[in-house]
Design an enzyme around this catalytic site. Sequence first.
Site, PDB file in Angstrom:
ATOM      1  CE  LYS A  94      52.546  64.733  30.119  1.00 18.99           C
ATOM      2  NZ  LYS A  94      52.105  65.964  30.789  1.00 18.99           N
ATOM      3  CG  ASP A 106      53.405  76.870  33.383  1.00 11.45           C
ATOM      4  OD1 ASP A 106      53.905  77.933  32.969  1.00 11.45           O
ATOM      5  OD2 ASP A 106      54.050  75.813  33.462  1.00 11.45           O
ATOM      6  CD  GLU A 117      63.722  63.201  29.963  1.00 12.05           C
ATOM      7  OE1 GLU A 117      64.436  63.145  28.950  1.00 12.05           O
ATOM      8  OE2 GLU A 117      64.041  62.754  31.067  1.00 12.05           O
ATOM      9  N   GLY A 118      59.297  65.505  30.009  1.00 12.16           N
ATOM     10  CA  GLY A 118      58.712  66.565  30.820  1.00 12.16           C
ATOM     11  C   GLY A 118      59.101  66.397  32.266  1.00 12.16           C
ATOM     12  CD  GLN A 119      55.573  68.772  35.922  1.00 11.30           C
ATOM     13  OE1 GLN A 119      55.556  69.881  35.477  1.00 11.30           O
ATOM     14  NE2 GLN A 119      54.870  68.409  36.961  1.00 11.30           N
ATOM     15  CG  PHE A 120      54.908  64.240  35.750  1.00  9.55           C
ATOM     16  CD1 PHE A 120      54.976  64.391  37.122  1.00  9.55           C
ATOM     17  CD2 PHE A 120      53.961  64.970  35.054  1.00  9.55           C
ATOM     18  CE1 PHE A 120      54.114  65.243  37.792  1.00  9.55           C
ATOM     19  CE2 PHE A 120      53.097  65.823  35.716  1.00  9.55           C
ATOM     20  CZ  PHE A 120      53.176  65.963  37.078  1.00  9.55           C
ATOM     21  N   GLY A 121      58.577  62.667  33.469  1.00  4.45           N
ATOM     22  CA  GLY A 121      59.315  61.597  32.825  1.00  4.45           C
ATOM     23  C   GLY A 121      59.180  61.725  31.322  1.00  4.45           C
ATOM     24  CD  GLU A 122      62.590  58.652  28.354  1.00  5.70           C
ATOM     25  OE1 GLU A 122      62.098  57.659  27.769  1.00  5.70           O
ATOM     26  OE2 GLU A 122      63.817  58.887  28.399  1.00  5.70           O
TER      27      GLU A 122
HETATM   28  P1  AMP Z   1      55.168  67.293  28.982  1.00  2.91           P
HETATM   29  O1  AMP Z   1      55.552  66.195  29.897  1.00  2.91           O
HETATM   30  O2  AMP Z   1      53.705  67.420  28.816  1.00  2.91           O
HETATM   31  O3  AMP Z   1      55.833  68.567  29.342  1.00  2.91           O
HETATM   32  O4  AMP Z   1      55.720  66.895  27.509  1.00  2.91           O
HETATM   33  C1  AMP Z   1      57.074  66.883  27.150  1.00  2.91           C
HETATM   34  C2  AMP Z   1      57.201  66.943  25.641  1.00  2.91           C
HETATM   35  O5  AMP Z   1      56.572  65.802  25.057  1.00  2.91           O
HETATM   36  C3  AMP Z   1      56.533  68.154  24.992  1.00  2.91           C
HETATM   37  O6  AMP Z   1      57.461  69.190  24.810  1.00  2.91           O
HETATM   38  C4  AMP Z   1      56.038  67.648  23.653  1.00  2.91           C
HETATM   39  O7  AMP Z   1      57.030  67.877  22.665  1.00  2.91           O
HETATM   40  C5  AMP Z   1      55.885  66.162  23.855  1.00  2.91           C
HETATM   41  N1  AMP Z   1      54.465  65.812  24.037  1.00  2.91           N
HETATM   42  C6  AMP Z   1      53.767  65.792  25.189  1.00  2.91           C
HETATM   43  N2  AMP Z   1      52.484  65.422  24.984  1.00  2.91           N
HETATM   44  C7  AMP Z   1      52.367  65.221  23.657  1.00  2.91           C
HETATM   45  C8  AMP Z   1      51.270  64.838  22.791  1.00  2.91           C
HETATM   46  N3  AMP Z   1      50.053  64.601  23.299  1.00  2.91           N
HETATM   47  N4  AMP Z   1      51.500  64.737  21.476  1.00  2.91           N
HETATM   48  C9  AMP Z   1      52.736  65.002  20.967  1.00  2.91           C
HETATM   49  N5  AMP Z   1      53.806  65.353  21.727  1.00  2.91           N
HETATM   50  C10 AMP Z   1      53.633  65.478  23.045  1.00  2.91           C
END
Ligand code: AMP
Length: 898
Positions: free
Chosen positions: A636, A747, A597-602
């Site tokens: 994403k 970042d 899960e990141g800043q924008f969503g799952e």
């Molecule tokens: P983000 O929204 O990019 O911060 O991603 C959140 C989490 O999703 C990260 O900590 C990764 O563990 C996982 N993630 C994001 N993008 C990928 C990807 N392309 N492949 C595998 N895991 C990902």
Amino acid sequence: MGVVPIRHHFLLVLLSAAARSQVNPEMCRYPLGMTGGQILDEDISASSQWSESTAARFGRLDFDNGDGDGAWCPDVMSESDGLKEYLQVDLRSLHFLTLVGTQGRHADGMGNEFAQRYRIRYSRDGTHWVAWQDRKGRQVIEGNRNPYDVVLKDLEPPIIARYVRFMPVTDHSMIVCMRVELYGCQWLDGLMWYSAPEGHQMIYRGLDVYLNDSVYDGVASDRLTKGLGLLTDGTWGLDDFLHSPIYGMWPGYDYVGWTNKSFPRGYVEMVFDFDHVRNFTSMKVHCSNMFSRGVKLFRQASCFFRSQGEWEGEPVSFKPPADRVSQGARFVTVPLGGRTASAIKCRFHFSDLWMLISEVAFQSGSAVYNTSLTPRKRGHPTNALPGEDPTHKVDDSNTRILIGCLVAIIAILSAIIVIILWRQVWQKMLEKASRRMLDDELTARLAVQTQAFSFLRSSSSSSSTSSSSEEEGEEEEGGGREGEGGGSSGSSTYERIFPLSADYQEPSRLIRKLPEFAQSAENLSASRSARLLLQQGVGPDAGAPHYAEADIISLQDGPGSASSCSSIAAFSLLAGREATVREFPRDRLSFQEKLGEGQFGEVHLCEAEGMQDFLDEDAPSVERSSGGAPLLVAVKTLREDANKNARNDFLKEIRIMSRLRDPNIVRLLAVCVDTDPLCMITEYMENGDLNQFLHQLQLGEGPPTTEEEVEEEVVGNIVSYRKLMSMAVQIASGMKYLSSLNFVHRDLATRNCLVGRSCTIKIADFGMSRNLYRGDYYRIQGRAVLPIRWMSWESILLGKFTMASDVWAFAVTLWEILTLCQEQPYCQFSDEQVIENTGEFFRDQGKQVYLPKPACCPGDVYTDLMLSCWRRNAKQRPSFQEIHCRLMETQRSMLASA
Ligand code: AMP
């Protein structure tokens, strides 16, 4: 068919109700009245006083005049271990305390006494006292270094108490004096303590998951009694209970969990005791529902009530709807039917092998947590204090004034509701406009307008050939809102921005404390970049530096010189590239699992059917599946409730990524933007982010010895130094590519790099901040969140982001890699101390503290490379080209000697 949406709607309603009635530690930071005077003199006491003029009542933070001697000072302390002398504050009712502030005795330059270290004790009932300790069990808090500065300390975990004692600690016989303030809000739950069986330990795939109540402040044995702990600390566990939103905590940290094997009756019984008899409307229980790991919401909760004496016979029972679709953790609201009680006993019935709870909250009567910015007022001391506002005086006996206040509050609330509704309508209109824009833009393959890529808002006025005026308008609008401060609802919700007390030490204040800065800012203002910064409000007299947008300052003569070469010119390089990202049919994506899960969503792992037809010819780094089989991709998604700022930033990330093509940059494959929710489809990196990947590894002793080891280099959980170097080389290579485009990442950190098969590393995250790593970011009053531990001094103090500041961050990232991400950079420093250290980098008088040499790092890599990346003069830092070359050389010499 109709059942599922209704159930989800029901869950959503429960969730939003939870948000309103739940204490929010990020908002609950109001000064409680030592400075403002709402805490009366009679409620401040002490173990002793040096003299009448240093009595307890003078221990008010930022309050220096009056008839006192400038602070509370105890009688001479002899070898105090911090257990004898104290300054006590009675808050008159239970409060949720998130922050404390301390100051010494200054008395207009006459005093020089302060407490370098202190402890805190607290009590809810005035008899049972608890020594506060942080989440790692440390009791002593670093206090002041001089008599005048205010030092603020976050209380992690927060305290729920009525009485608080500050207890100075000194090593030798010396006079200490203190002035203090407490920050928080009233504890409306009224819960004094809960008792429950101690949590159990789970073994998940060989990993120890500790589900005990590690911060419980009562008696902890088989059964926890007379205390509060994780279930009331205001921090909710993540969906995946193995991770914690708090940095450096062990798997399962946020949850208390039990296995049904130890409960033959099939339920866990918990008892909740309150400060007085209350009318309970509901209880909210935050639970994990990771059914794939044998964890589910409780099947039923039965609650018994007691006002005095015996438990009443008639319980209230509630069965939450079972959810086998979503594994997300959630609040479950248990209606308590307005029953009257001073204690509640609830039995939570298992519906699977494990039950995990991270928070319990109660709503009684009309108690709803205050989300306005006005602190609680409770009368004033008899003597006039600075900042006293007579309009806030409350006369309890005067019912007319009370009724008047209530009417005023209702009027204000109605006005707020009207404003919120109006804003929503307005926001929808703006969103429609930006969607239209996006459609046009993507049809034109995302790259028609050069200036669409210009983030340097302040340069927009000078860019006559600029982008569509619609977009410019949006950018400026966003900037304007940021300037308004954290209280504005227009600021990004995902950027955790909130108001703090006026004493909060933000970087710009620190700048003003640096006498040399004025001169150097003048010098800087001669250059265009400085002019830009000053336009953005950065300078000796300006507010906080402008950080909130992805400003890009291009370099004129290589790294380090933020100069006149305009960002637009820099970006024409990027914008000129063909960006061929295509819309992918959403129905050809099939969900496999949640990746994070990141800043924008799952972020989800999905199979993408027919993706091959959407890929560019030059997508060599993406593994193509054979025979038309679906390709595994990472999707994403922008969360559905995202506001306009988040949406714009998401689209910006799409635009940026669509133009980047490098083996060490995560590749955007396609997008789904025709309908909501917006998605970006990127290549799947099967080993997740580099920080977590490295954190679980250990360094092998010596170089690999066998052929296989040389080939593999990550065997089991052992990684070789050589492999670590190869990771660093890959990141340097990706950054070299970005720098060739004059693109500033801003970042760079291991958390923002992803690991694929065979330890391929790719740089990702062209936005900022993640939930999982929120401890890595520093929040500035009314501004953005900042990864200060990775930032160069000029980024922190001047808001200047250049390729040279990326170089600084690269060296921190290299340090993380070589320490296998075992700890956060400068983990021994608080955020405020990191910023103070930044001031030392600026002064450059040899007092700055560098990150230490990692144990496995050769001396020359540390001195020639890392330290050179942290040079004060940005022009003297190496370029990514040089860094890449040097690391390659190191690698070659390693191979030669192997
Ligand atoms: P983000 O929204 O990019 O911060 O991603 C959140 C989490 O999703 C990260 O900590 C990764 O563990 C996982 N993630 C994001 N993008 C990928 C990807 N392309 N492949 C595998 N895991 C990902």
